[in-house]
Scaffold this active site. Structure first.
Site, mmCIF file in Angstrom:
data_model
loop_
_atom_site.group_PDB
_atom_site.id
_atom_site.type_symbol
_atom_site.label_atom_id
_atom_site.label_comp_id
_atom_site.label_asym_id
_atom_site.label_seq_id
_atom_site.Cartn_x
_atom_site.Cartn_y
_atom_site.Cartn_z
ATOM 1 N N SER A 122 69.553 -33.103 101.100
ATOM 2 C CA SER A 122 70.921 -32.507 101.605
ATOM 3 C C SER A 122 70.296 -33.472 103.081
ATOM 4 C CB SER A 122 71.334 -31.679 102.323
ATOM 5 O OG SER A 122 72.803 -31.641 103.049
ATOM 6 N N TYR A 145 70.646 -22.849 103.770
ATOM 7 C CA TYR A 145 70.684 -24.152 103.066
ATOM 8 C C TYR A 145 70.028 -25.317 103.559
ATOM 9 C CZ TYR A 145 73.247 -27.637 101.058
ATOM 10 O OH TYR A 145 73.179 -29.236 100.137
HETATM 11 N N1 LIG Z 1 78.880 -32.064 98.130
HETATM 12 C C1 LIG Z 1 77.875 -31.848 98.904
HETATM 13 O O1 LIG Z 1 78.482 -32.501 99.987
HETATM 14 C C2 LIG Z 1 76.521 -31.810 98.794
HETATM 15 C C3 LIG Z 1 75.933 -32.330 99.957
HETATM 16 C C4 LIG Z 1 74.620 -32.661 99.561
HETATM 17 C C5 LIG Z 1 73.275 -32.374 98.919
HETATM 18 N N2 LIG Z 1 74.619 -31.636 97.814
HETATM 19 C C6 LIG Z 1 73.900 -31.122 96.785
HETATM 20 O O2 LIG Z 1 74.374 -31.293 95.465
HETATM 21 C C7 LIG Z 1 73.872 -30.452 94.360
HETATM 22 C C8 LIG Z 1 75.625 -30.192 94.195
HETATM 23 O O3 LIG Z 1 76.390 -29.763 94.715
HETATM 24 P P1 LIG Z 1 77.757 -29.651 94.773
HETATM 25 O O4 LIG Z 1 78.543 -30.052 95.763
HETATM 26 O O5 LIG Z 1 77.969 -30.432 93.531
HETATM 27 O O6 LIG Z 1 78.228 -27.991 94.187
HETATM 28 P P2 LIG Z 1 78.909 -27.400 93.245
HETATM 29 O O7 LIG Z 1 80.381 -28.395 92.949
HETATM 30 O O8 LIG Z 1 79.395 -25.969 93.585
HETATM 31 O O9 LIG Z 1 77.994 -27.044 92.269
HETATM 32 C C9 LIG Z 1 77.193 -26.661 92.243
HETATM 33 C C10 LIG Z 1 76.471 -26.310 90.113
HETATM 34 O O10 LIG Z 1 74.613 -25.645 90.490
HETATM 35 C C11 LIG Z 1 75.064 -24.709 89.695
HETATM 36 N N3 LIG Z 1 74.314 -23.544 89.647
HETATM 37 C C12 LIG Z 1 74.000 -22.841 90.363
HETATM 38 N N4 LIG Z 1 73.437 -21.733 91.026
HETATM 39 C C13 LIG Z 1 72.332 -22.240 89.825
HETATM 40 C C14 LIG Z 1 71.921 -21.106 89.128
HETATM 41 N N5 LIG Z 1 70.824 -20.175 89.609
HETATM 42 N N6 LIG Z 1 71.218 -21.817 87.929
HETATM 43 C C15 LIG Z 1 71.423 -23.289 87.049
HETATM 44 N N7 LIG Z 1 72.502 -23.981 88.240
HETATM 45 C C16 LIG Z 1 72.814 -23.136 88.839
HETATM 46 C C17 LIG Z 1 77.059 -24.611 89.774
HETATM 47 O O11 LIG Z 1 76.833 -24.642 87.415
HETATM 48 P P3 LIG Z 1 76.416 -22.633 87.427
HETATM 49 O O12 LIG Z 1 77.814 -21.953 87.932
HETATM 50 O O13 LIG Z 1 77.996 -22.939 85.935
HETATM 51 O O14 LIG Z 1 75.585 -22.008 86.990
HETATM 52 C C18 LIG Z 1 76.843 -25.984 89.428
HETATM 53 O O15 LIG Z 1 77.368 -26.738 88.501
HETATM 54 C C19 LIG Z 1 73.206 -29.373 94.971
HETATM 55 O O16 LIG Z 1 72.117 -29.142 95.184
HETATM 56 C C20 LIG Z 1 73.878 -29.411 96.574
HETATM 57 O O17 LIG Z 1 73.326 -28.795 97.977
HETATM 58 C C21 LIG Z 1 76.046 -32.011 97.753
#
Ligand SMILES: NC(=O)c1ccc[n+]([C@@H]2O[C@H](COP(=O)([O-])OP(=O)(O)OC[C@H]3O[C@@H](n4cnc5c(N)ncnc54)[C@H](OP(=O)(O)O)[C@@H]3O)[C@@H](O)[C@H]2O)c1
Length: 254
Positions: free
Chosen positions: A146, A159
């Site tokens: 990120s 985070y």
């Molecule tokens: N959205 C943004 O703006 C943004 C920006 C920069 C980076 N990111 C990064 O992108 C990645 C995805 O984020 P997102 O925005 O798509 O978030 P999200 O919609 O909340 O999805 C998070 C995913 O992580 C999984 N997860 C959480 N805890 C877990 C565990 N203990 N074991 C296995 N899976 C787990 C969840 O699946 P389950 O609940 O089914 O386990 C879910 O599929 C993250 O690493 C986030 O930090 C996001």
């Protein structure tokens, strides 16, 4: 140039593939020809993503995996390889974000974020890389970091620390695994509306972030498609230990 984004014949594992960016990444890799193991804790959501991939004749295999649980990682990687063959691409995407001040943050909250975002990625990388080395084939690992890995805001200390450490883990693994033809890179997105941040980004602070982003918008998951395919595929054969920023210009602004 044809072929640079072609993942035909490869098997990928995407963690956090049950929703948000992970679901999107899985669809993108499958459309590029990879067989995709979909890992996360929510099996029903994984089944839906697998059905979406099957609908365009892609190949997907749901794997229940909790990245904070080493036994579930070992079992998940083994099941994925039995079903799809040796994993050649790993996308460490699972992540959580908890907000709150450094002072007063509970030990449990801090640990939960670090356990998922940093240790989870380390454990899955290790399990997959050990298989790659044992089987003697090349691979690509992409860690989803990120821009908060090198910039900070208030209230996101765990985070931001987890993502900064993930970037350093990326570089460390790149150095150690290069001799095994395993490349390790990070993708550092800016702000994309998902369940992780929907409430925050629709708040006045979210609007302030949008205004301060040179492109004056939050990103769409599709903005990451090219960079993701680049890092997973043959187009980035000379890249390892790199961090690719995709943020609409946000982190360029003072
Ligand atoms: N959205 C943004 O703006 C943004 C920006 C920069 C980076 N990111 C990064 O992108 C990645 C995805 O984020 P997102 O925005 O798509 O978030 P999200 O919609 O909340 O999805 C998070 C995913 O992580 C999984 N997860 C959480 N805890 C877990 C565990 N203990 N074991 C296995 N899976 C787990 C969840 O699946 P389950 O609940 O089914 O386990 C879910 O599929 C993250 O690493 C986030 O930090 C996001």
């Amino acid at each position: 140039m044809p072929g640079l984004f072609d993942l035909g014949g490869q098997a990928a594992l995407v963690t956090g593939a049950s929703g948000g960016l992970g679901r999107h990444f899985a669809l993108v890799l499958a459309r590029a020809g990879a067989k995709v193991a979909l890992a996360a804790r929510r099996g029903d959501a994984l089944e839906k993503v697998a059905a979406e991939i099957a609908s365009f004749d892609g190949r997907a295999f749901p794997v229940i995996m909790d990245v904070t649980d080493p036994a579930s990682i070992e079992a998940g990687v083994r099941a994925a390889e039995t079903e799809l063959g040796p994993i050649t691409i790993l996308v460490n995407n699972s992540g959580i974000a908890l907000t709150g001040p450094v002072l007063g943050q509970s030990e449990e909250d801090w640990d939960r974020v670090l356990e998922t975002n940093l240790n989870g990625a380390r454990r899955v990388s290790r399990a997959v890389a050990e298989h790659m080395i044992r089987l003697g084939h090349a691979g690509a690992i992409v860690n989803i970091a990120s821009i908060l890995g090198f910039r900070v805001r208030a209230q996101v200390s765990a985070y931001a620390a987890s993502k900064a450490a993930l970037i350093q883990l990326t570089r460390s693994m790149a150095v150690e695994l290069a001799r095994h033809s395993i490349r390790v890179n990070a993708l550092a997105p800016g702000y994309i509306v998902t369940d992780l941040n929907r409430d925050f980004l629709s708040s006045p602070q979210g609007e302030e972030i949008r205004q301060k982003t040179p492109q004056r918008r939050f990103l769409e998951p599709q903005d990451l498609d090219g960079p993701l395919l680049l890092l997973c595929g043959p187009g980035s054969s000379g890249m390892t230990g790199s961090v690719v920023v995709v943020d609409g210009g946000r982190s360029a602004v003072f």
